[in-house]
Scaffold this active site. Structure first.
Site, mmCIF file in Angstrom:
data_model
loop_
_atom_site.group_PDB
_atom_site.id
_atom_site.type_symbol
_atom_site.label_atom_id
_atom_site.label_comp_id
_atom_site.label_asym_id
_atom_site.label_seq_id
_atom_site.Cartn_x
_atom_site.Cartn_y
_atom_site.Cartn_z
ATOM 1 N N LYS A 1 -7.274 1.284 -2.804
ATOM 2 C CA LYS A 1 -6.875 0.849 -1.465
ATOM 3 C C LYS A 1 -7.065 1.970 -0.451
ATOM 4 O O LYS A 1 -7.431 1.720 0.707
ATOM 5 C CB LYS A 1 -5.415 0.395 -1.477
ATOM 6 C CG LYS A 1 -4.907 -0.099 -0.107
ATOM 7 C CD LYS A 1 -5.700 -1.289 0.430
ATOM 8 C CE LYS A 1 -5.264 -1.697 1.832
ATOM 9 N NZ LYS A 1 -3.947 -2.327 1.883
ATOM 10 N N THR B 1 0.877 -1.177 0.000
ATOM 11 C CA THR B 1 0.000 0.000 0.000
ATOM 12 C C THR B 1 0.904 1.213 0.000
ATOM 13 O O THR B 1 1.649 1.455 0.946
ATOM 14 C CB THR B 1 -0.918 0.010 1.231
ATOM 15 O OG1 THR B 1 -1.754 -1.143 1.185
ATOM 16 C CG2 THR B 1 -1.788 1.257 1.244
ATOM 17 N N LYS C 1 0.592 4.965 8.330
ATOM 18 C CA LYS C 1 1.189 5.339 7.045
ATOM 19 C C LYS C 1 0.119 5.443 5.967
ATOM 20 O O LYS C 1 0.077 6.409 5.203
ATOM 21 C CB LYS C 1 2.262 4.311 6.677
ATOM 22 C CG LYS C 1 2.859 4.471 5.285
ATOM 23 C CD LYS C 1 2.223 3.543 4.257
ATOM 24 C CE LYS C 1 2.444 2.075 4.560
ATOM 25 N NZ LYS C 1 1.858 1.188 3.505
#
Length: 291
Positions: free
Chosen positions: A174, A99, A242
Site C-alpha cells: 500500500k 492503511t 498520514k
C-alpha cells in the site's frame, strides 16, 4: 469455520460503510461498531447488529474487519486492554484494512498467532468509488492459509485481491501505491490547471488525454471532480498525509530517497494549513488554481 461466518466490522466511515454493506448483502450476519453510532445507521437499517464496545464485537465474531483512521487507532483497537486481542475467540480471523505501519502489522500478527488467531494486514485502494462498486484493490500480508480461508469475504469487497507475502507485506504494498498516487495527483492537478490557464475547455482536454499515455485512475475519476469544484472526500487529505509520513519513514529506513513523495507531502501540508484537512485528496488542485 461455518460457510457464512459472523463478521464483525469496525469503522463505518466513507469507505467502511460501503464495504460492510457488501458483506451484509453477501449473506453474512454483520456486527458493527464505530465510535460515532450515527455513521452506522445505514447499516443498522440494512439489518446489521450494533455492538456497544470493541470487546463485545470481538467476543461474538468469527471474522473481524477493521478500517479506521490512524496507526494509533489500530494499536488501541487491537492491543488495548478492552481491544480485540483481549477478547477474540480462538480460531477467529482478523483483517485490518486500515492503511497503517508495517511494523505495527507485524506486532499485531505475532500477538494474534500466540493466541491461535489468524491475522492479515489488507489495506485497500480505490477510494469511495471502488468501495461502493465492490472493486477495490486489496493488498494482503499474512499467512497464505488464512488468506485462502477469508478470500470469499474479501471478494465481496474487491476484485484485484493479491496475497503479497508475510505479515506487513500488505502495508508495504500500500505504501508503494500511495507513493505512485502522490506524484500522479500533482501531475493531474498541474495538467488541468495548465489547461485552464491556456484558455482550453478542460473537459475536452480531459477527454483527449485520459485515453492516452497520461491515462490513470486519478485523471479519469478525480479530474472531473477537480474541474467541477467538487472536493468532497473519497479519501481525506489528513489520512493521505498520514500515509505519506509512514511511506517516507519506511523509505528512509531502507535507505531510499523519495523526492517526489516529499514534495507531495509538503504541498498537502500547506493545504491543511488552509483548512483542507477534511477535503478529498484531489483538492490539491486548489494549490495550483488559487495561485
Amino acid at each position: 469455520m461455518a460457510d457464512k461466518p459472523v463478521v464483525g466490522f469496525i469503522g463505518t466511515g466513507v469507505m467502511g460503510k460501503s464495504m460492510a454493506s457488501h458483506i451484509k448483502k453477501g449473506g453474512h450476519e454483520l456486527l458493527v461498531y464505530n465510535r460515532t453510532k450515527g455513521k452506522a445507521e445505514e447499516l443498522l437499517n440494512q439489518g446489521a447488529v450494533w455492538c456497544n464496545t470493541v470487546a463485545e464485537l470481538a467476543e461474538k465474531s468469527d471474522v473481524i474487519i477493521t478500517i479506521v483512521g490512524y496507526p494509533h487507532d489500530v494499536e488501541e483497537i487491537y492491543l488495548g486492554e478492552e481491544g480485540i486481542l483481549a477478547h477474540v475467540r480462538q480460531g477467529a480471523n482478523l483483517i485490518d484494512m486500515t492503511t497503517s505501519n508495517p511494523q505495527l502489522s507485524k506486532k499485531i500478527y505475532d500477538v494474534a498467532k500466540d493466541k491461535g488467531v489468524g491475522c492479515l494486514d489488507a489495506p485497500v485502494s480505490g477510494g469511495d468509488i471502488g468501495a461502493k462498486e465492490a472493486r477495490l484493490a486489496i493488498m494482503v500480508g499474512g499467512d497464505e492459509d488464512t488468506f485462502k480461508e477469508v478470500y470469499p469475504i474479501l471478494s465481496l469487497m474487491g476484485q484485484n485481491i493479491q496475497h503479497q507475502g508475510p505479515a506487513g507485506s500488505g502495508q508495504y504494498t500500500k505504501m508503494a501505491n500511495q507513493i505512485a498516487i502522490a506524484s500522479t495527483m500533482m501531475g493531474v492537478a498541474e495538467s488541468l490547471a495548465y489547461a485552464k490557464k491556456a484558455g482550453l475547455d478542460q473537459k475536452k482536454v480531459l477527454d483527449s488525454i485520459s485515453t492516452g499515455a497520461a491515462g490513470s485512475f486519478s485523471l479519469s475519476n478525480l479530474g472531473p471532480r477537480m474541474i467541477d469544484g467538487n472536493f468532497e472526500p473519497g479519501f481525506y487529505i489528513k489520512h493521505f498525509i498520514k500515509d505519506m509520513k509512514i511511506a517516507l519513514e519506511s523509505a528512509e529506513t531502507m535507505g531510499l530517497h523519495t523526492p517526489g513523495l516529499a514534495l507531495a507531502k509538503k504541498l498537502y501540508e500547506e493545504l491543511t494549513e488552509k483548512g483542507e484537512d477534511d477535503s478529498g485528496t484531489h483538492a490539491i488542485y486548489k494549490y495550483y488554481i488559487n495561485q
